[in-house]
Design a protein around this motif. Structure first.
Motif, mmCIF file in Angstrom:
data_model
loop_
_atom_site.group_PDB
_atom_site.id
_atom_site.type_symbol
_atom_site.label_atom_id
_atom_site.label_comp_id
_atom_site.label_asym_id
_atom_site.label_seq_id
_atom_site.Cartn_x
_atom_site.Cartn_y
_atom_site.Cartn_z
ATOM 1 N N TYR A 121 96.447 68.591 75.066
ATOM 2 C CA TYR A 121 95.775 69.233 76.186
ATOM 3 C C TYR A 121 96.115 70.619 76.538
ATOM 4 O O TYR A 121 97.311 70.839 76.310
ATOM 5 N N VAL A 122 95.300 71.389 76.822
ATOM 6 C CA VAL A 122 95.455 72.738 77.249
ATOM 7 C C VAL A 122 95.185 73.074 78.735
ATOM 8 O O VAL A 122 93.896 72.752 78.881
ATOM 9 N N ARG A 123 95.991 73.716 79.576
ATOM 10 C CA ARG A 123 95.543 74.111 80.910
ATOM 11 C C ARG A 123 96.092 75.409 81.223
ATOM 12 O O ARG A 123 97.315 75.687 80.792
ATOM 13 N N SER A 124 95.423 76.260 82.148
ATOM 14 C CA SER A 124 96.135 77.360 82.569
ATOM 15 C C SER A 124 97.287 77.137 83.109
ATOM 16 O O SER A 124 97.152 76.273 83.827
ATOM 17 N N VAL A 125 98.232 77.998 83.238
ATOM 18 C CA VAL A 125 99.597 77.803 83.814
ATOM 19 C C VAL A 125 99.218 77.616 85.358
ATOM 20 O O VAL A 125 99.756 77.209 86.170
ATOM 21 N N GLU A 126 98.209 78.578 86.090
ATOM 22 C CA GLU A 126 97.852 78.437 87.273
ATOM 23 C C GLU A 126 97.259 77.340 87.500
ATOM 24 O O GLU A 126 97.710 76.580 88.796
ATOM 25 N N ASP A 127 96.452 76.621 86.831
ATOM 26 C CA ASP A 127 95.905 75.316 87.302
ATOM 27 C C ASP A 127 96.771 74.327 87.173
ATOM 28 O O ASP A 127 96.980 73.274 87.827
ATOM 29 N N PHE A 128 97.718 74.328 86.072
ATOM 30 C CA PHE A 128 98.527 73.224 85.814
ATOM 31 C C PHE A 128 99.750 73.083 86.917
ATOM 32 O O PHE A 128 100.165 71.933 87.580
ATOM 33 N N PHE A 129 99.887 74.239 87.736
ATOM 34 C CA PHE A 129 100.948 74.307 88.767
ATOM 35 C C PHE A 129 100.221 74.192 90.388
ATOM 36 O O PHE A 129 100.788 74.634 91.187
ATOM 37 N N THR A 130 99.178 74.378 90.276
ATOM 38 C CA THR A 130 98.295 74.279 91.483
ATOM 39 C C THR A 130 98.721 73.001 92.315
ATOM 40 O O THR A 130 99.120 71.902 91.967
ATOM 41 N N GLN A 131 98.659 73.249 93.662
ATOM 42 C CA GLN A 131 98.780 72.080 94.723
ATOM 43 C C GLN A 131 97.343 71.243 94.739
ATOM 44 O O GLN A 131 96.238 71.953 94.752
ATOM 45 N N VAL A 132 97.375 70.143 95.070
ATOM 46 C CA VAL A 132 96.007 69.206 95.385
ATOM 47 C C VAL A 132 96.230 68.621 96.461
ATOM 48 O O VAL A 132 97.289 68.099 96.807
ATOM 49 N N VAL A 133 95.334 68.254 97.005
ATOM 50 C CA VAL A 133 95.191 67.409 98.542
ATOM 51 C C VAL A 133 94.436 66.109 98.172
ATOM 52 O O VAL A 133 93.416 66.076 98.046
ATOM 53 N N ILE A 134 95.278 65.250 98.617
ATOM 54 C CA ILE A 134 95.103 63.814 98.266
ATOM 55 C C ILE A 134 95.459 63.113 99.597
ATOM 56 O O ILE A 134 96.439 62.874 100.058
ATOM 57 N N ASN A 135 94.252 62.614 100.192
ATOM 58 C CA ASN A 135 94.524 61.790 101.531
ATOM 59 C C ASN A 135 94.962 62.598 102.632
ATOM 60 O O ASN A 135 96.046 62.334 103.217
ATOM 61 N N VAL A 136 95.017 64.057 102.817
ATOM 62 C CA VAL A 136 95.309 64.968 103.605
ATOM 63 C C VAL A 136 96.811 65.493 103.181
ATOM 64 O O VAL A 136 97.634 66.117 103.839
ATOM 65 N N GLU A 137 97.267 64.686 102.289
ATOM 66 C CA GLU A 137 98.935 65.289 101.568
ATOM 67 C C GLU A 137 98.751 66.361 100.583
ATOM 68 O O GLU A 137 97.847 66.094 99.543
ATOM 69 N N THR A 138 99.472 67.259 100.831
ATOM 70 C CA THR A 138 99.496 68.295 99.454
ATOM 71 C C THR A 138 100.468 67.840 98.641
ATOM 72 O O THR A 138 101.458 67.894 99.146
ATOM 73 N N LYS A 139 100.305 68.112 97.581
ATOM 74 C CA LYS A 139 101.228 67.875 96.536
ATOM 75 C C LYS A 139 100.881 68.318 95.096
ATOM 76 O O LYS A 139 99.758 68.892 94.980
ATOM 77 N N PRO A 140 102.062 68.703 94.314
ATOM 78 C CA PRO A 140 101.702 69.463 93.196
ATOM 79 C C PRO A 140 100.944 68.514 92.108
ATOM 80 O O PRO A 140 100.912 67.330 92.109
ATOM 81 N N ARG A 141 99.993 69.156 91.399
ATOM 82 C CA ARG A 141 99.030 68.626 90.371
ATOM 83 C C ARG A 141 100.076 67.858 89.351
ATOM 84 O O ARG A 141 100.009 66.715 89.102
ATOM 85 N N PHE A 142 101.014 68.767 88.823
ATOM 86 C CA PHE A 142 102.197 68.041 87.793
ATOM 87 C C PHE A 142 103.419 68.281 88.536
ATOM 88 O O PHE A 142 103.569 69.350 88.890
ATOM 89 N N GLU A 143 104.061 67.248 88.480
ATOM 90 C CA GLU A 143 105.587 67.462 88.887
ATOM 91 C C GLU A 143 106.761 67.189 87.950
ATOM 92 O O GLU A 143 106.597 65.979 87.213
ATOM 93 N N PHE A 144 107.531 68.184 87.684
ATOM 94 C CA PHE A 144 108.440 67.985 86.452
ATOM 95 C C PHE A 144 109.492 66.708 86.825
ATOM 96 O O PHE A 144 109.963 66.505 88.135
ATOM 97 N N MET A 145 109.833 65.801 85.929
ATOM 98 C CA MET A 145 110.495 64.687 85.957
ATOM 99 C C MET A 145 111.705 64.701 85.282
ATOM 100 O O MET A 145 112.851 64.610 85.901
ATOM 101 N N CYS A 146 111.987 65.322 83.920
ATOM 102 C CA CYS A 146 113.106 65.319 83.223
ATOM 103 C C CYS A 146 112.851 65.988 81.861
ATOM 104 O O CYS A 146 111.606 66.340 81.566
ATOM 105 N N GLU A 147 113.741 66.364 81.153
ATOM 106 C CA GLU A 147 113.617 67.204 79.967
ATOM 107 C C GLU A 147 113.378 66.104 78.860
ATOM 108 O O GLU A 147 113.403 64.855 78.930
#
Length: 80
Positions: free
Chosen positions: A54-80
């Motif tokens: 997949y390919v996604r813009s850096v801005e879109d990859f790291f944007t915040q999303v609102v789920i059930n009134v909670e704001t969280k990152p679209r993608f969250e780093f877990m490990c290398e």
């Protein structure tokens, strides 16, 4: 410095999408179709656990999303 970036580059590794699936960031590339110098023209190239790419813009990859009134990152780093 943000944990997901190293020297202004995206940190390769596993990220969890806000819906739960895991994706591995492979590298970043430059979108040469973006000519506006005020816009980050980098894209993130990543794959799912089945090897689909997949390919996604850096801005879109790291944007915040609102789920059930909670704001969280679209993608969250877990490990290398």
């Amino acid at each position: 410095m943000n944990e997901r970036t190293v020297m202004n580059e995206i940190k390769p590794g596993w990220y969890q999408h806000h819906r739960g699936k895991m994706y591995r960031v492979l590298f970043t590339a430059v979108n040469t179709n973006v000519t506006d110098l005020s816009v980050d023209n980098r894209v993130v190239v990543y794959e799912d656990e089945q090897g689909h790419h997949y390919v996604r813009s850096v801005e879109d990859f790291f944007t915040q999303v609102v789920i059930n009134v909670e704001t969280k990152p679209r993608f969250e780093f877990m490990c290398e």
